[in-house]
Design a protein around this motif. Structure first.
Motif, PDB file in Angstrom:
ATOM      1  N   MET A  50      42.873  43.746  -3.386  1.00 61.73           N
ATOM      2  CA  MET A  50      41.996  43.250  -4.431  1.00 61.73           C
ATOM      3  C   MET A  50      42.307  41.789  -4.760  1.00 61.73           C
ATOM      4  O   MET A  50      41.401  41.015  -5.002  1.00 61.73           O
ATOM      5  N   THR A  51      43.562  41.408  -4.756  1.00 64.11           N
ATOM      6  CA  THR A  51      43.936  40.043  -5.125  1.00 64.11           C
ATOM      7  C   THR A  51      43.995  39.101  -3.932  1.00 64.11           C
ATOM      8  O   THR A  51      44.113  37.895  -4.105  1.00 64.11           O
ATOM      9  N   GLN A  77      49.151  46.363 -14.279  1.00 58.88           N
ATOM     10  CA  GLN A  77      48.706  44.983 -14.091  1.00 58.88           C
ATOM     11  C   GLN A  77      49.855  44.000 -14.302  1.00 58.88           C
ATOM     12  O   GLN A  77      49.974  43.020 -13.561  1.00 58.88           O
ATOM     13  N   TYR A 119      41.120  41.055 -10.589  1.00 65.79           N
ATOM     14  CA  TYR A 119      39.897  41.120  -9.787  1.00 65.79           C
ATOM     15  C   TYR A 119      39.400  39.712  -9.467  1.00 65.79           C
ATOM     16  O   TYR A 119      38.951  39.443  -8.365  1.00 65.79           O
ATOM     17  N   GLY A 174      41.419  37.440  -6.635  1.00 68.27           N
ATOM     18  CA  GLY A 174      41.051  37.544  -5.235  1.00 68.27           C
ATOM     19  C   GLY A 174      39.933  36.602  -4.821  1.00 68.27           C
ATOM     20  O   GLY A 174      39.644  36.463  -3.639  1.00 68.27           O
ATOM     21  N   GLN A 175      39.310  35.949  -5.789  1.00 63.05           N
ATOM     22  CA  GLN A 175      38.218  35.021  -5.491  1.00 63.05           C
ATOM     23  C   GLN A 175      38.706  33.586  -5.316  1.00 63.05           C
ATOM     24  O   GLN A 175      37.919  32.695  -5.002  1.00 63.05           O
TER      25      GLN A 175
END
Length: 186
Positions: free
Chosen positions: A1-2, A113, A149, A152-153
């Protein structure tokens, strides 16, 4: 995800310091390339993408350089680090490891988290964005891990390559005796 799954799989690789030194001697600041007997070569984003499986497209990695370490740690990790674990805008990696070593399998979502952020920070400080001592990680990365979340972008691959290029340039100075960065890419 990351986006750090590939970095986790790399594991520990011992560096050949003679090779690193030879490459630093052949590094050219103007072109960010190695001048070798057979021509020029460099490390590319494609290399980073393949070796680390880090995203090379996405949002730029830029954090709050002036962020307060204790405030960010309390907000995102749930603990205030002791003064001995803080050095300027960095946090001691060993303190992170000791403080977050016992994860309970029945932890709630917030706890999971927090532990994920710590694990990623340790990867950053120990492999991707290392300092010359590899003992501290810059706090600016913690704010980028607030939402895992969204983390990861980010283009972590291009940021780690830029970090390596910067460290290679610093290492070419005559008075330089150490080097940092993701040297495993060499």
């Amino acid at each position: 995800m990351t986006g750090f799954g590939g970095v986790i799989r790399v594991g520990f690789i011992s560096l050949d310091w003679h090779l690193v030194t030879a490459l630093v001697e052949r590094w050219r600041l103007e072109t960010h390339t190695f001048h070798l007997p057979h021509g020029e070569a460099t490390i590319t984003l494609q290399d980073v993408s393949i070796l680390f499986c880090l995203p090379v497209d996405g949002e730029p990695v830029s954090g709050l350089v002036g962020a307060d370490v204790t405030t960010e740690c309390e907000r995102l990790l749930g603990v205030v680090p002791p003064a001995i674990a803080v050095k300027g805008n960095t946090l001691k990696i060993s303190w992170l490891g000791l403080t977050f070593q016992n994860f309970l399998a029945d932890g709630d979502d917030i706890t999971v988290q927090r532990y994920a952020r710590v694990y990623i920070l340790q990867l950053m400080g120990g492999l991707l964005f290392t300092s010359k001592t590899s003992t501290h990680v810059h706090i600016c990365f913690l704010s980028l891990l607030e939402n895992l979340y969204v983390a990861g972008q980010y283009s972590w691959g291009s940021a780690s390559l830029a970090w390596l290029y910067r460290e290679m340039c610093h290492a070419t100075h005559l008075d330089a005796s150490e080097i940092a960065g993701p040297l495993i890419l060499l």
